[in-house]
Design an enzyme around this catalytic site. Sequence first.
Site, PDB file in Angstrom:
ATOM      1  N   HIS A 240       8.332 -10.433  51.876  1.00 33.65           N
ATOM      2  CA  HIS A 240       8.535  -8.993  51.947  1.00 33.65           C
ATOM      3  C   HIS A 240       8.374  -8.329  50.575  1.00 33.65           C
ATOM      4  O   HIS A 240       7.717  -7.296  50.449  1.00 33.65           O
ATOM      5  CB  HIS A 240       9.902  -8.673  52.534  1.00 33.65           C
ATOM      6  CG  HIS A 240      10.102  -7.218  52.818  1.00 33.65           C
ATOM      7  ND1 HIS A 240       9.251  -6.496  53.630  1.00 33.65           N
ATOM      8  CD2 HIS A 240      11.036  -6.331  52.382  1.00 33.65           C
ATOM      9  CE1 HIS A 240       9.653  -5.245  53.698  1.00 33.65           C
ATOM     10  NE2 HIS A 240      10.730  -5.111  52.942  1.00 33.65           N
TER      11      HIS A 240
ATOM     12  N   ASP B  43       6.081 -12.334  55.490  1.00 39.96           N
ATOM     13  CA  ASP B  43       7.130 -11.320  55.386  1.00 39.96           C
ATOM     14  C   ASP B  43       8.229 -11.591  56.408  1.00 39.96           C
ATOM     15  O   ASP B  43       7.955 -11.685  57.606  1.00 39.96           O
ATOM     16  CB  ASP B  43       6.505  -9.935  55.633  1.00 39.96           C
ATOM     17  CG  ASP B  43       7.424  -8.790  55.250  1.00 39.96           C
ATOM     18  OD1 ASP B  43       8.657  -8.957  55.324  1.00 39.96           O
ATOM     19  OD2 ASP B  43       6.907  -7.722  54.888  1.00 39.96           O
TER      20      ASP B  43
ATOM     21  N   PHE C 126      14.462   0.363  51.536  1.00 40.78           N
ATOM     22  CA  PHE C 126      15.851   0.485  51.984  1.00 40.78           C
ATOM     23  C   PHE C 126      16.701  -0.598  51.336  1.00 40.78           C
ATOM     24  O   PHE C 126      16.360  -1.782  51.365  1.00 40.78           O
ATOM     25  CB  PHE C 126      15.899   0.363  53.511  1.00 40.78           C
ATOM     26  CG  PHE C 126      17.286   0.426  54.085  1.00 40.78           C
ATOM     27  CD1 PHE C 126      18.071   1.553  53.936  1.00 40.78           C
ATOM     28  CD2 PHE C 126      17.801  -0.654  54.794  1.00 40.78           C
ATOM     29  CE1 PHE C 126      19.352   1.611  54.467  1.00 40.78           C
ATOM     30  CE2 PHE C 126      19.071  -0.603  55.340  1.00 40.78           C
ATOM     31  CZ  PHE C 126      19.854   0.530  55.169  1.00 40.78           C
TER      32      PHE C 126
ATOM     33  N   SER D 192       7.934  -0.823  51.673  1.00 40.85           N
ATOM     34  CA  SER D 192       8.849  -0.976  52.799  1.00 40.85           C
ATOM     35  C   SER D 192       9.241   0.395  53.375  1.00 40.85           C
ATOM     36  O   SER D 192       8.370   1.149  53.795  1.00 40.85           O
ATOM     37  CB  SER D 192      10.065  -1.798  52.364  1.00 40.85           C
ATOM     38  OG  SER D 192      10.818  -2.237  53.475  1.00 40.85           O
ATOM     39  N   MET D 193      10.513   0.772  53.352  1.00 41.48           N
ATOM     40  CA  MET D 193      10.886   2.106  53.823  1.00 41.48           C
ATOM     41  C   MET D 193      10.177   3.183  53.007  1.00 41.48           C
ATOM     42  O   MET D 193       9.836   4.254  53.524  1.00 41.48           O
ATOM     43  CB  MET D 193      12.402   2.308  53.737  1.00 41.48           C
ATOM     44  CG  MET D 193      12.877   3.681  54.228  1.00 41.48           C
ATOM     45  SD  MET D 193      14.673   3.919  54.145  1.00 41.48           S
ATOM     46  CE  MET D 193      14.882   4.293  52.393  1.00 41.48           C
TER      47      MET D 193
END
Length: 234
Positions: free
Chosen positions: A208, A178, A11, A79-80
Amino acid sequence: MKTGVLCIHGFTGGPYELQPFVDFLKVNTDWKIVVPTLPGHGEILSLNKLSAENWMMAAEQTLRQLQKEVEQVYVIGFSMGGVIALYLANRYPICKLVLLSAAAKYIYPTQLLQDIREIAKEVMAGKLEDNQLYQLYRKKWKSTPVQAAFEFMRLVRIVEPYYGQITIPVCLVQGKKDGIVPYTTAQFLFNQMATEKKELIYSETGKHHICYSEDCKDWFNKALQFLKEKEEKG
């Protein structure tokens, strides 16, 4: 057997989030690798009036095209993108998944506060403009509509009920530092998924953006070994 790899970014991100791992795979395999830019994402964000469905459908369309060109597909999601990868795995014949900092849960306040403290120290020292973390957050804060953030969270809620239906091999990679996704998320996903063939790799120093972690070469090799490994015959 011709192999294709679909890589899905996170994202407010873009293909650059996965680039070091993509470069590693290109050097060490002959696989066809595609890294689409999801609608509204990339170097310049334009997220107004976009929905979770827009992002899922874009990944879906790229996957369907790739499946026409190869015999088997692996999906790597950051991630997303990791959540979208899980969505695709429930709808299409995918051989293996690699989930990087998968955002099944989000915003880990302790590490985020630590990162903000580091920014604050550099403000006092007059070094703020040199802080990469600050530059990243400033850019995203200015360019991310609140509604887009709600759509991201909605996407996670849409996919969450299906974690337990994942039966294909999965490798999860998670940084312990993260600041966006709690590092315990990887264990949560690991426990939720029905597959018996699953691996969990932790990066002790990883934040992250795990593809840029100091120890990334270590897990790059482990993840590649996971993808190359032949499935055990029953």
